[in-house]
Enzyme design. Structure first.
Site, PDB file in Angstrom:
ATOM      1  N   ILE A   1     -13.960  12.595   6.329  1.00  0.00           N
ATOM      2  CA  ILE A   1     -15.117  11.683   6.246  1.00  0.00           C
ATOM      3  C   ILE A   1     -14.698  10.210   6.215  1.00  0.00           C
ATOM      4  O   ILE A   1     -15.552   9.330   6.224  1.00  0.00           O
ATOM      5  CB  ILE A   1     -16.025  12.000   5.024  1.00  0.00           C
ATOM      6  CG1 ILE A   1     -15.235  11.994   3.723  1.00  0.00           C
ATOM      7  CG2 ILE A   1     -16.767  13.321   5.236  1.00  0.00           C
ATOM      8  CD1 ILE A   1     -16.126  12.054   2.486  1.00  0.00           C
TER       9      ILE A   1
ATOM     10  N   HIS B   1      -3.406  16.524   8.692  1.00  0.00           N
ATOM     11  CA  HIS B   1      -4.344  15.680   9.438  1.00  0.00           C
ATOM     12  C   HIS B   1      -4.175  15.953  10.926  1.00  0.00           C
ATOM     13  O   HIS B   1      -3.040  16.024  11.425  1.00  0.00           O
ATOM     14  CB  HIS B   1      -4.022  14.200   9.213  1.00  0.00           C
ATOM     15  CG  HIS B   1      -4.162  13.737   7.803  1.00  0.00           C
ATOM     16  ND1 HIS B   1      -5.313  13.141   7.339  1.00  0.00           N
ATOM     17  CD2 HIS B   1      -3.302  13.749   6.761  1.00  0.00           C
ATOM     18  CE1 HIS B   1      -5.140  12.808   6.060  1.00  0.00           C
ATOM     19  NE2 HIS B   1      -3.933  13.164   5.685  1.00  0.00           N
TER      20      HIS B   1
ATOM     21  N   HIS C   1      -2.685  19.513   2.922  1.00  0.00           N
ATOM     22  CA  HIS C   1      -3.552  19.372   4.096  1.00  0.00           C
ATOM     23  C   HIS C   1      -2.782  18.753   5.245  1.00  0.00           C
ATOM     24  O   HIS C   1      -1.867  17.960   5.036  1.00  0.00           O
ATOM     25  CB  HIS C   1      -4.796  18.532   3.776  1.00  0.00           C
ATOM     26  CG  HIS C   1      -4.469  17.211   3.151  1.00  0.00           C
ATOM     27  ND1 HIS C   1      -4.194  17.087   1.819  1.00  0.00           N
ATOM     28  CD2 HIS C   1      -4.377  15.969   3.675  1.00  0.00           C
ATOM     29  CE1 HIS C   1      -3.942  15.817   1.535  1.00  0.00           C
ATOM     30  NE2 HIS C   1      -4.032  15.112   2.653  1.00  0.00           N
TER      31      HIS C   1
ATOM     32  N   GLN D   1      -0.184  10.404   0.100  1.00  0.00           N
ATOM     33  CA  GLN D   1      -1.024  11.562  -0.264  1.00  0.00           C
ATOM     34  C   GLN D   1      -2.007  11.154  -1.357  1.00  0.00           C
ATOM     35  O   GLN D   1      -1.598  10.755  -2.452  1.00  0.00           O
ATOM     36  CB  GLN D   1      -0.161  12.742  -0.747  1.00  0.00           C
ATOM     37  CG  GLN D   1      -0.993  13.993  -1.001  1.00  0.00           C
ATOM     38  CD  GLN D   1      -0.158  15.215  -1.406  1.00  0.00           C
ATOM     39  OE1 GLN D   1       1.005  15.098  -1.758  1.00  0.00           O
ATOM     40  NE2 GLN D   1      -0.790  16.384  -1.353  1.00  0.00           N
TER      41      GLN D   1
HETATM   42  P1  AMP Z   1      -4.158  12.059   2.208  1.00  0.00           P
HETATM   43  O1  AMP Z   1      -4.419  10.610   1.958  1.00  0.00           O
HETATM   44  O2  AMP Z   1      -3.041  12.341   3.190  1.00  0.00           O
HETATM   45  O3  AMP Z   1      -3.994  12.812   0.920  1.00  0.00           O
HETATM   46  O4  AMP Z   1      -5.443  12.601   2.917  1.00  0.00           O
HETATM   47  C1  AMP Z   1      -6.592  12.968   2.222  1.00  0.00           C
HETATM   48  C2  AMP Z   1      -7.704  12.875   3.209  1.00  0.00           C
HETATM   49  O5  AMP Z   1      -8.810  13.554   2.663  1.00  0.00           O
HETATM   50  C3  AMP Z   1      -8.131  11.443   3.520  1.00  0.00           C
HETATM   51  O6  AMP Z   1      -7.997  11.198   4.899  1.00  0.00           O
HETATM   52  C4  AMP Z   1      -9.588  11.423   3.057  1.00  0.00           C
HETATM   53  O7  AMP Z   1     -10.385  10.660   3.913  1.00  0.00           O
HETATM   54  C5  AMP Z   1      -9.949  12.885   3.110  1.00  0.00           C
HETATM   55  N1  AMP Z   1     -11.053  13.264   2.235  1.00  0.00           N
HETATM   56  C6  AMP Z   1     -11.177  13.010   0.917  1.00  0.00           C
HETATM   57  N2  AMP Z   1     -12.321  13.542   0.442  1.00  0.00           N
HETATM   58  C7  AMP Z   1     -12.918  14.160   1.493  1.00  0.00           C
HETATM   59  C8  AMP Z   1     -14.134  14.900   1.647  1.00  0.00           C
HETATM   60  N3  AMP Z   1     -14.973  15.125   0.625  1.00  0.00           N
HETATM   61  N4  AMP Z   1     -14.435  15.388   2.879  1.00  0.00           N
HETATM   62  C9  AMP Z   1     -13.607  15.181   3.917  1.00  0.00           C
HETATM   63  N5  AMP Z   1     -12.455  14.499   3.829  1.00  0.00           N
HETATM   64  C10 AMP Z   1     -12.114  13.989   2.639  1.00  0.00           C
END
Ligand code: AMP
Ligand code: ZN
Length: 140
Positions: A34, A104, A102, A96
């Site tokens: 998002i 990307h 996760h 992170q």
């Molecule tokens: P990271 O910064 O590598 O840990 O990535 C976490 C990702 O999760 C980021 O790109 C956020 O935008 C994404 N994110 C966090 N909360 C949500 C959510 N509720 N729905 C979809 N994506 C999310």
């Protein structure tokens, strides 16, 4: 399957928080990010809660890798970007922000100047939802 009630991705897996789902099976969930770094940015996660790559079991990792390829392929067919990055961070210094493993999937352009630790900027949820539908339709 492990679940952490304080983990936002576990809550998405449990359906407690809405998401734009792309693919789901016993081990894996994929949904739109998002705060997209680029249009079409999505995530692929194991359903079981593990904080990072080092604590993941082999079966989950294999299922996530297969799902990454399927989702990236559907993104490719939908948006035809010149490139797609698969990125995965372990630890805050690596960028992170969510401590549930996760991957990307990020469509790339040669001139997008995307850095490893990009800033999170909220996307347009309506547009993300419409794009999720198009990507889902291209899943094979
Ligand atoms: P990271 O910064 O590598 O840990 O990535 C976490 C990702 O999760 C980021 O790109 C956020 O935008 C994404 N994110 C966090 N909360 C949500 C959510 N509720 N729905 C979809 N994506 C999310
Ligand atoms: Zn979790």
């Amino acid at each position: 399957m492990n679940a952490d009630p304080d983990c936002i991705f576990c809550r998405i897996v449990a359906g407690e928080i809405p998401s734009f789902k792309l693919l789901e099976n016993d081990r894996v969930l994929s949904f739109m990010d998002i705060n997209p770094a680029n249009e079409g940015h999505c995530l692929v996660i194991p359903k079981t809660h593990v904080p990072n790559l080092f604590e993941a079991d082999d079966e989950s990792l294999a299922a996530v890798a297969t799902a990454c390829r399927r989702v990236a392929d559907a993104v490719r067919r939908t948006l035809d970007p010149p490139g797609i990055s698969i990125a995965q961070a372990n630890g805050p210094a690596a960028g992170q922000s969510v401590l549930h493993l996760h991957f990307h999937v990020i469509p790339r352009r040669a001139d997008d100047d995307l850095l490893f630790n990009w800033e999170l900027q909220p996307g347009d949820l309506d547009a993300i939802g419409r794009l999720a539908e198009r990507i889902r339709a291209n899943l094979e």
